[in-house]
Design a protein around this motif. Structure first.
Motif, PDB file in Angstrom:
ATOM      1  N   GLY A 117       0.797  -1.070  -0.156  1.00  0.00           N
ATOM      2  CA  GLY A 117      -0.131  -0.041   0.112  1.00  0.00           C
ATOM      3  C   GLY A 117       0.824   1.184  -0.103  1.00  0.00           C
ATOM      4  O   GLY A 117       2.091   1.145  -0.205  1.00  0.00           O
ATOM      5  N   PRO A 118       0.100   2.315   0.256  1.00  0.00           N
ATOM      6  CA  PRO A 118       1.200   3.726   0.349  1.00  0.00           C
ATOM      7  C   PRO A 118       2.176   3.871   1.473  1.00  0.00           C
ATOM      8  O   PRO A 118       2.720   4.766   1.242  1.00  0.00           O
ATOM      9  CB  PRO A 118      -0.236   4.693   0.233  1.00  0.00           C
ATOM     10  CG  PRO A 118      -1.200   3.894   0.954  1.00  0.00           C
ATOM     11  CD  PRO A 118      -1.326   2.584   0.487  1.00  0.00           C
ATOM     12  N   ASP A 119       1.857   2.961   2.368  1.00  0.00           N
ATOM     13  CA  ASP A 119       2.485   3.083   3.569  1.00  0.00           C
ATOM     14  C   ASP A 119       3.946   2.393   3.622  1.00  0.00           C
ATOM     15  O   ASP A 119       4.813   2.697   4.478  1.00  0.00           O
ATOM     16  CB  ASP A 119       1.931   3.032   4.934  1.00  0.00           C
ATOM     17  CG  ASP A 119       0.878   3.838   5.129  1.00  0.00           C
ATOM     18  OD1 ASP A 119       0.687   4.941   4.515  1.00  0.00           O
ATOM     19  OD2 ASP A 119      -0.389   3.377   5.623  1.00  0.00           O
ATOM     20  N   ALA A 120       4.224   1.911   2.567  1.00  0.00           N
ATOM     21  CA  ALA A 120       5.311   1.233   2.154  1.00  0.00           C
ATOM     22  C   ALA A 120       6.588   1.743   2.000  1.00  0.00           C
ATOM     23  O   ALA A 120       6.354   3.098   1.724  1.00  0.00           O
ATOM     24  CB  ALA A 120       5.070  -0.100   1.177  1.00  0.00           C
ATOM     25  N   ALA A 121       7.728   1.361   1.731  1.00  0.00           N
ATOM     26  CA  ALA A 121       8.952   2.048   1.443  1.00  0.00           C
ATOM     27  C   ALA A 121       8.596   2.568   0.466  1.00  0.00           C
ATOM     28  O   ALA A 121       8.117   1.939  -0.620  1.00  0.00           O
ATOM     29  CB  ALA A 121      10.233   1.114   1.612  1.00  0.00           C
ATOM     30  N   PRO A 122       9.388   3.884  -0.145  1.00  0.00           N
ATOM     31  CA  PRO A 122       9.000   4.450  -1.425  1.00  0.00           C
ATOM     32  C   PRO A 122       9.053   3.577  -2.597  1.00  0.00           C
ATOM     33  O   PRO A 122       8.465   3.594  -3.509  1.00  0.00           O
ATOM     34  CB  PRO A 122       9.973   5.594  -1.379  1.00  0.00           C
ATOM     35  CG  PRO A 122      10.146   5.761   0.043  1.00  0.00           C
ATOM     36  CD  PRO A 122      10.195   4.640   0.721  1.00  0.00           C
ATOM     37  N   LYS A 123      10.195   2.514  -2.654  1.00  0.00           N
ATOM     38  CA  LYS A 123      10.436   1.910  -3.785  1.00  0.00           C
ATOM     39  C   LYS A 123       9.372   1.019  -4.054  1.00  0.00           C
ATOM     40  O   LYS A 123       9.374   0.682  -5.275  1.00  0.00           O
ATOM     41  CB  LYS A 123      11.840   1.213  -3.710  1.00  0.00           C
ATOM     42  CG  LYS A 123      12.952   1.840  -3.674  1.00  0.00           C
ATOM     43  CD  LYS A 123      14.308   1.068  -3.432  1.00  0.00           C
ATOM     44  CE  LYS A 123      15.727   1.747  -3.788  1.00  0.00           C
ATOM     45  NZ  LYS A 123      16.759   0.957  -3.597  1.00  0.00           N
ATOM     46  N   ILE A 124       8.693   0.785  -3.251  1.00  0.00           N
ATOM     47  CA  ILE A 124       7.648  -0.553  -3.486  1.00  0.00           C
ATOM     48  C   ILE A 124       6.038  -0.011  -2.886  1.00  0.00           C
ATOM     49  O   ILE A 124       5.316  -0.854  -3.313  1.00  0.00           O
ATOM     50  CB  ILE A 124       7.783  -1.501  -2.633  1.00  0.00           C
ATOM     51  CG1 ILE A 124       7.983  -1.375  -1.230  1.00  0.00           C
ATOM     52  CG2 ILE A 124       9.063  -2.589  -3.222  1.00  0.00           C
ATOM     53  CD1 ILE A 124       8.094  -2.650  -0.459  1.00  0.00           C
ATOM     54  N   ALA A 125       5.909   1.095  -2.675  1.00  0.00           N
ATOM     55  CA  ALA A 125       4.676   1.718  -2.205  1.00  0.00           C
ATOM     56  C   ALA A 125       3.726   1.573  -3.466  1.00  0.00           C
ATOM     57  O   ALA A 125       4.137   2.050  -4.760  1.00  0.00           O
ATOM     58  CB  ALA A 125       4.722   3.253  -2.026  1.00  0.00           C
ATOM     59  N   ASN A 126       2.430   0.992  -3.172  1.00  0.00           N
ATOM     60  CA  ASN A 126       1.613   0.923  -4.329  1.00  0.00           C
ATOM     61  C   ASN A 126       1.743   0.010  -5.308  1.00  0.00           C
ATOM     62  O   ASN A 126       1.212   0.235  -6.551  1.00  0.00           O
ATOM     63  CB  ASN A 126       1.097   2.211  -4.722  1.00  0.00           C
ATOM     64  CG  ASN A 126       0.452   3.376  -3.947  1.00  0.00           C
ATOM     65  OD1 ASN A 126      -0.385   2.910  -2.936  1.00  0.00           O
ATOM     66  ND2 ASN A 126       1.030   4.551  -3.585  1.00  0.00           N
ATOM     67  N   LYS A 127       2.899  -0.713  -5.129  1.00  0.00           N
ATOM     68  CA  LYS A 127       3.136  -1.794  -6.093  1.00  0.00           C
ATOM     69  C   LYS A 127       2.943  -3.101  -5.683  1.00  0.00           C
ATOM     70  O   LYS A 127       2.951  -3.617  -4.453  1.00  0.00           O
ATOM     71  CB  LYS A 127       4.697  -1.624  -6.324  1.00  0.00           C
ATOM     72  CG  LYS A 127       4.922  -0.197  -7.088  1.00  0.00           C
ATOM     73  CD  LYS A 127       6.416  -0.039  -7.332  1.00  0.00           C
ATOM     74  CE  LYS A 127       6.963   1.140  -8.127  1.00  0.00           C
ATOM     75  NZ  LYS A 127       8.159   1.394  -8.653  1.00  0.00           N
ATOM     76  N   THR A 128       2.913  -3.894  -6.608  1.00  0.00           N
ATOM     77  CA  THR A 128       2.779  -5.543  -6.294  1.00  0.00           C
ATOM     78  C   THR A 128       4.286  -6.075  -6.583  1.00  0.00           C
ATOM     79  O   THR A 128       4.813  -5.932  -7.629  1.00  0.00           O
ATOM     80  CB  THR A 128       1.954  -6.242  -7.263  1.00  0.00           C
ATOM     81  OG1 THR A 128       0.650  -5.740  -6.801  1.00  0.00           O
ATOM     82  CG2 THR A 128       1.798  -7.768  -6.673  1.00  0.00           C
TER      83      THR A 128
END
Length: 230
Positions: A117-128
């Motif tokens: 989701g959006p709260d993850a680390a910037p490299k993986i935020a909103n990504k699968t």
């Protein structure tokens, strides 16, 4: 040659009346609960991870030793982590990862897709992100008993009571330093609130530039182009 220079200067600040200034700050306080929490932290630090001798699939609560590869499905740079130790079911893990790590057998390789989701680390935020994991080992966490032997193993104490006394003294000293910092900070804030002065625009601009450059460096360190970060 004659020339004229116009420049801004730092403001002259008249010291407001500070005598009798009153502030509120929390004094130093150490409870028995604080002492036990610190000892529990020391126990956790001293924990060891023993191999699980039983041949069985992984389950909730296990500690798994993994070779871990990952890459975003939307494209982008991935990575690799050898000998990653992960606790299945830990609240800090993504639920998709916890679920995907259950039921693994030694030597088995599995792909796990995690939708961040959006709260993850910037490299993986909103990504699968697709994780390819290979189970190298299954371990159990063994925490030492809270007793005199544990205190002696730390090398400085004859008993658990002696360890408790030492921990209380250290916590009390830390609390006194914290209370001193809080009191001084509250006094400064109270003085600032009573002072009145003009702040030069050039000084504001300089601080804004420094903050912006610091933020840009932090984003670049994480592999993010500051010009595209919004």
């Amino acid at each position: 040659m004659t020339f004229k220079a116009v420049f801004e200067t730092l403001p002259l600040i008249e010291l407001p009346e500070w005598r009798g200034l009153r502030v509120s700050a929390k004094g130093p306080s150490v409870t028995d609960e604080d002492v036990e929490k610190e000892i529990d932290r020391l126990l956790e630090e001293a924990a060891r991870y023993d191999p699980v001798e039983e041949a069985r699939p992984t389950k909730d609560g296990d500690f798994v030793l993994l070779d871990l590869y990952w890459r975003p499905l939307e494209g982008g740079k991935g990575g690799h982590d050898e000998n990653a130790l992960i606790e299945i079911g830990n609240a800090g893990n993504h639920p998709d990862m916890n679920k995907g790590l259950e039921g693994l057998s030694l030597g088995e390789t599995r792909e796990i897709d995690v939708a961040w989701g959006p709260d993850a680390a910037p490299k993986i935020a909103n990504k699968t992100v697709r994780y390819t994991v290979t189970l190298k080992g299954l371990k159990k966490k063994v925490v030492p008993a809270k007793d005199d032997e544990f205190a002696k193993d730390l090398g400085e104490f004859d008993s658990l009571a002696g360890l408790r006394d030492n921990v209380r003294q250290q916590l009390q000293a830390a609390e006194e330093r914290r209370a001193d910092r809080d009191t001084k900070g509250a006094l400064v804030e109270a003085l600032v609130a009573k002072a009145d002065f003009e702040v030069p625009e050039a000084l504001v601009g300089r601080h804004m530039t420094a903050r912006t450059e610091s933020l840009a460096r932090g984003l670049a360190y994480q592999g993010i182009d500051p010009r595209k970060s919004g």
